[in-house]
Scaffold this motif. Structure first.
Motif, PDB file in Angstrom:
ATOM      1  N   PHE A  84      -6.422   2.443  -4.039  1.00  7.41           N
ATOM      2  CA  PHE A  84      -7.420   2.008  -3.066  1.00  7.41           C
ATOM      3  C   PHE A  84      -7.684   0.511  -3.172  1.00  7.41           C
ATOM      4  O   PHE A  84      -7.835  -0.176  -2.156  1.00  7.41           O
ATOM      5  N   ALA A  85      -7.715  -0.006  -4.391  1.00  6.95           N
ATOM      6  CA  ALA A  85      -7.918  -1.448  -4.583  1.00  6.95           C
ATOM      7  C   ALA A  85      -6.729  -2.239  -4.027  1.00  6.95           C
ATOM      8  O   ALA A  85      -6.914  -3.311  -3.444  1.00  6.95           O
TER       9      ALA A  85
ATOM     10  N   PHE B 212      -4.886  -1.213  -1.539  1.00  5.55           N
ATOM     11  CA  PHE B 212      -5.062  -1.137  -0.090  1.00  5.55           C
ATOM     12  C   PHE B 212      -6.062  -2.184   0.400  1.00  5.55           C
ATOM     13  O   PHE B 212      -5.806  -2.876   1.390  1.00  5.55           O
ATOM     14  N   LEU B 213      -7.197  -2.309  -0.289  1.00  7.46           N
ATOM     15  CA  LEU B 213      -8.199  -3.294   0.123  1.00  7.46           C
ATOM     16  C   LEU B 213      -7.667  -4.724   0.005  1.00  7.46           C
ATOM     17  O   LEU B 213      -7.911  -5.551   0.885  1.00  7.46           O
ATOM     18  N   THR B 214      -6.955  -5.007  -1.066  1.00  5.78           N
ATOM     19  CA  THR B 214      -6.362  -6.338  -1.225  1.00  5.78           C
ATOM     20  C   THR B 214      -5.371  -6.611  -0.101  1.00  5.78           C
ATOM     21  O   THR B 214      -5.356  -7.693   0.490  1.00  5.78           O
ATOM     22  N   ASN B 215      -4.555  -5.603   0.195  1.00  8.16           N
ATOM     23  CA  ASN B 215      -3.566  -5.740   1.262  1.00  8.16           C
ATOM     24  C   ASN B 215      -4.238  -5.904   2.624  1.00  8.16           C
ATOM     25  O   ASN B 215      -3.804  -6.712   3.451  1.00  8.16           O
ATOM     26  N   LEU B 216      -5.310  -5.170   2.848  1.00  8.38           N
ATOM     27  CA  LEU B 216      -6.009  -5.230   4.134  1.00  8.38           C
ATOM     28  C   LEU B 216      -6.724  -6.569   4.325  1.00  8.38           C
ATOM     29  O   LEU B 216      -6.620  -7.189   5.384  1.00  8.38           O
ATOM     30  N   LEU B 217      -7.429  -7.016   3.285  1.00  6.78           N
ATOM     31  CA  LEU B 217      -8.261  -8.206   3.420  1.00  6.78           C
ATOM     32  C   LEU B 217      -7.513  -9.517   3.164  1.00  6.78           C
ATOM     33  O   LEU B 217      -7.850 -10.545   3.755  1.00  6.78           O
TER      34      LEU B 217
ATOM     35  N   THR C 112       0.833  -1.202   0.000  1.00  4.70           N
ATOM     36  CA  THR C 112       0.000   0.000   0.000  1.00  4.70           C
ATOM     37  C   THR C 112       0.865   1.249   0.000  1.00  4.70           C
ATOM     38  O   THR C 112       0.591   2.205  -0.735  1.00  4.70           O
TER      39      THR C 112
END
Length: 60
Positions: A27-28, A30-35, A15
């Motif tokens: 942002f995508a 970030f979401l992949t990294n978060l989830l 991210t």
């Protein structure tokens, strides 16, 4: 405490790379990294994605 901060930075490294590079899918990523970042495969996908070419938008 320092170890926790270091691990958090390493976890969100894809991210951070995407944000520094101005990646158009930041942002995508970030979401992949978060989830999915807690899995090795998800983290590697986010890392490779963050290092791909950045799309340049032409202003009209």
């Amino acid at each position: 405490m320092d170890v926790v901060i270091l691990l958090a930075v390493l976890h969100f490294l894809p991210t951070l790379i995407a944000l520094v590079r101005g990646h158009h899918n930041g942002f995508a990523i970030f979401l992949t990294n978060l989830l999915l970042g807690w899995t090795v495969i998800g983290w590697l996908i986010a890392l490779i994605w963050s290092c791909t070419a950045v799309e340049r938008r032409i202003r009209a």
